[in-house]
Design a protein around this motif. Structure first.
Motif, mmCIF file in Angstrom:
data_model
loop_
_atom_site.group_PDB
_atom_site.id
_atom_site.type_symbol
_atom_site.label_atom_id
_atom_site.label_comp_id
_atom_site.label_asym_id
_atom_site.label_seq_id
_atom_site.Cartn_x
_atom_site.Cartn_y
_atom_site.Cartn_z
ATOM 1 N N MET A 1 44.093 -21.874 39.607
ATOM 2 C CA MET A 1 43.614 -21.877 38.359
ATOM 3 C C MET A 1 41.938 -21.543 38.998
ATOM 4 O O MET A 1 40.758 -21.632 38.669
ATOM 5 N N GLY A 2 41.843 -20.384 39.567
ATOM 6 C CA GLY A 2 40.092 -19.464 40.119
ATOM 7 C C GLY A 2 39.620 -19.164 39.280
ATOM 8 O O GLY A 2 40.348 -18.355 38.658
ATOM 9 N N SER A 3 39.190 -17.881 39.674
ATOM 10 C CA SER A 3 37.838 -17.230 38.743
ATOM 11 C C SER A 3 39.283 -15.839 38.488
ATOM 12 O O SER A 3 40.082 -16.035 38.958
ATOM 13 N N PHE A 4 39.111 -15.445 37.176
ATOM 14 C CA PHE A 4 39.478 -14.052 37.123
ATOM 15 C C PHE A 4 38.512 -13.129 37.921
ATOM 16 O O PHE A 4 37.616 -12.594 38.111
ATOM 17 N N SER A 5 39.782 -12.401 38.175
ATOM 18 C CA SER A 5 39.481 -10.252 39.108
ATOM 19 C C SER A 5 39.409 -9.666 38.327
ATOM 20 O O SER A 5 38.540 -9.844 36.996
ATOM 21 N N ILE A 6 38.845 -8.482 38.873
ATOM 22 C CA ILE A 6 38.243 -7.319 37.921
ATOM 23 C C ILE A 6 39.463 -7.021 36.707
ATOM 24 O O ILE A 6 39.135 -6.161 35.814
ATOM 25 N N TRP A 7 40.642 -7.063 38.128
ATOM 26 C CA TRP A 7 41.703 -6.455 36.723
ATOM 27 C C TRP A 7 42.062 -7.292 35.390
ATOM 28 O O TRP A 7 42.343 -6.525 34.842
ATOM 29 N N HIS A 8 42.315 -8.633 35.965
ATOM 30 C CA HIS A 8 41.864 -9.192 34.609
ATOM 31 C C HIS A 8 41.343 -9.615 32.898
ATOM 32 O O HIS A 8 41.497 -9.063 33.100
ATOM 33 N N TRP A 9 39.919 -9.103 33.668
ATOM 34 C CA TRP A 9 38.216 -8.843 32.697
ATOM 35 C C TRP A 9 38.976 -6.739 32.019
ATOM 36 O O TRP A 9 39.286 -6.900 31.489
ATOM 37 N N LEU A 10 39.154 -6.649 32.976
ATOM 38 C CA LEU A 10 39.957 -4.856 32.215
ATOM 39 C C LEU A 10 40.945 -4.441 31.392
ATOM 40 O O LEU A 10 40.919 -3.992 30.546
ATOM 41 N N ILE A 11 41.680 -5.360 31.642
ATOM 42 C CA ILE A 11 43.146 -5.731 30.677
ATOM 43 C C ILE A 11 42.974 -6.840 29.629
ATOM 44 O O ILE A 11 43.169 -5.827 28.504
ATOM 45 N N VAL A 12 41.550 -6.883 29.956
ATOM 46 C CA VAL A 12 40.961 -7.862 27.968
ATOM 47 C C VAL A 12 40.247 -6.951 27.445
ATOM 48 O O VAL A 12 40.632 -6.810 26.365
ATOM 49 N N LEU A 13 39.416 -6.546 28.578
ATOM 50 C CA LEU A 13 39.198 -5.545 27.741
ATOM 51 C C LEU A 13 39.830 -4.290 26.769
ATOM 52 O O LEU A 13 39.393 -3.587 25.765
ATOM 53 N N VAL A 14 40.925 -4.297 27.199
ATOM 54 C CA VAL A 14 41.774 -2.982 26.482
ATOM 55 C C VAL A 14 42.628 -3.701 25.754
ATOM 56 O O VAL A 14 42.073 -2.711 24.732
ATOM 57 N N ILE A 15 42.547 -4.705 26.259
ATOM 58 C CA ILE A 15 43.108 -5.138 24.548
ATOM 59 C C ILE A 15 42.133 -5.262 23.689
ATOM 60 O O ILE A 15 42.443 -5.120 22.282
ATOM 61 N N VAL A 16 41.300 -5.778 23.910
ATOM 62 C CA VAL A 16 40.075 -5.471 22.982
ATOM 63 C C VAL A 16 39.952 -4.282 22.194
ATOM 64 O O VAL A 16 39.893 -4.892 20.925
ATOM 65 N N MET A 17 39.474 -3.550 22.920
ATOM 66 C CA MET A 17 39.149 -2.397 22.227
ATOM 67 C C MET A 17 40.447 -1.777 21.351
ATOM 68 O O MET A 17 40.820 -0.835 19.998
ATOM 69 N N LEU A 18 42.183 -1.688 21.738
ATOM 70 C CA LEU A 18 42.686 -1.916 20.924
ATOM 71 C C LEU A 18 42.718 -2.839 19.564
ATOM 72 O O LEU A 18 43.557 -1.591 18.527
ATOM 73 N N VAL A 19 42.950 -3.867 20.027
ATOM 74 C CA VAL A 19 43.047 -4.990 18.612
ATOM 75 C C VAL A 19 41.927 -4.397 17.157
ATOM 76 O O VAL A 19 41.695 -4.154 16.226
ATOM 77 N N PHE A 20 40.529 -4.154 17.949
ATOM 78 C CA PHE A 20 39.080 -3.680 17.189
ATOM 79 C C PHE A 20 39.612 -2.900 17.248
ATOM 80 O O PHE A 20 38.591 -2.241 16.522
ATOM 81 N N GLY A 21 39.190 -1.959 18.225
ATOM 82 C CA GLY A 21 38.366 -0.596 17.996
ATOM 83 C C GLY A 21 37.217 -0.173 18.576
ATOM 84 O O GLY A 21 36.449 -0.912 18.015
ATOM 85 N N THR A 22 36.896 1.544 18.984
ATOM 86 C CA THR A 22 35.549 1.014 19.575
ATOM 87 C C THR A 22 34.339 1.670 18.632
ATOM 88 O O THR A 22 33.473 1.197 18.769
ATOM 89 N N LYS A 23 35.015 1.604 17.278
ATOM 90 C CA LYS A 23 33.644 2.067 16.087
ATOM 91 C C LYS A 23 33.382 0.351 15.806
ATOM 92 O O LYS A 23 32.408 0.294 15.276
ATOM 93 N N LYS A 24 34.706 -0.188 16.015
ATOM 94 C CA LYS A 24 33.925 -1.189 15.219
ATOM 95 C C LYS A 24 32.797 -2.285 16.560
ATOM 96 O O LYS A 24 32.263 -2.967 16.343
ATOM 97 N N LEU A 25 33.524 -2.197 17.741
ATOM 98 C CA LEU A 25 32.742 -2.451 18.825
ATOM 99 C C LEU A 25 31.419 -2.320 18.425
ATOM 100 O O LEU A 25 31.028 -2.186 19.179
#
Length: 77
Positions: A1-25
């Motif tokens: 349960m440590g802190s997230f690494s950069i790879w975790h945050w990149l995966i989250v960012l890609v999922i958010v971009m896929l869900v919302f799209g770049t225009k909405k962001l």
């Protein structure tokens, strides 16, 4: 349960971009930036009346050579 690494945050960012799209962001970012700018302008505007009030207080407590002597009249007589 440590802190997230950069790879975790990149995966989250890609999922958010896929869900919302770049225009909405982009629109969300512009709205957020406008809100922050409006907040800063509001804070700056609220400080200006305080500065004017300080100047009025300082001028009211000016030395005696700058005061005006007046006499009040009773208008009810």
């Amino acid at each position: 349960m440590g802190s997230f690494s950069i790879w975790h945050w990149l995966i989250v960012l890609v999922i958010v971009m896929l869900v919302f799209g770049t225009k909405k962001l982009r629109n969300i970012g512009q709205d957020l930036g406008g809100a922050v700018k409006g907040f800063k302008d509001g804070m700056k505007a609220s400080e200006e009346p305080q500065d004017k009030a300080r100047e009025q207080i300082q001028s009211a407590t000016a030395p005696a050579d700058k005061t005006v002597d007046v006499q009040a009249k009773d208008v009810n007589k």
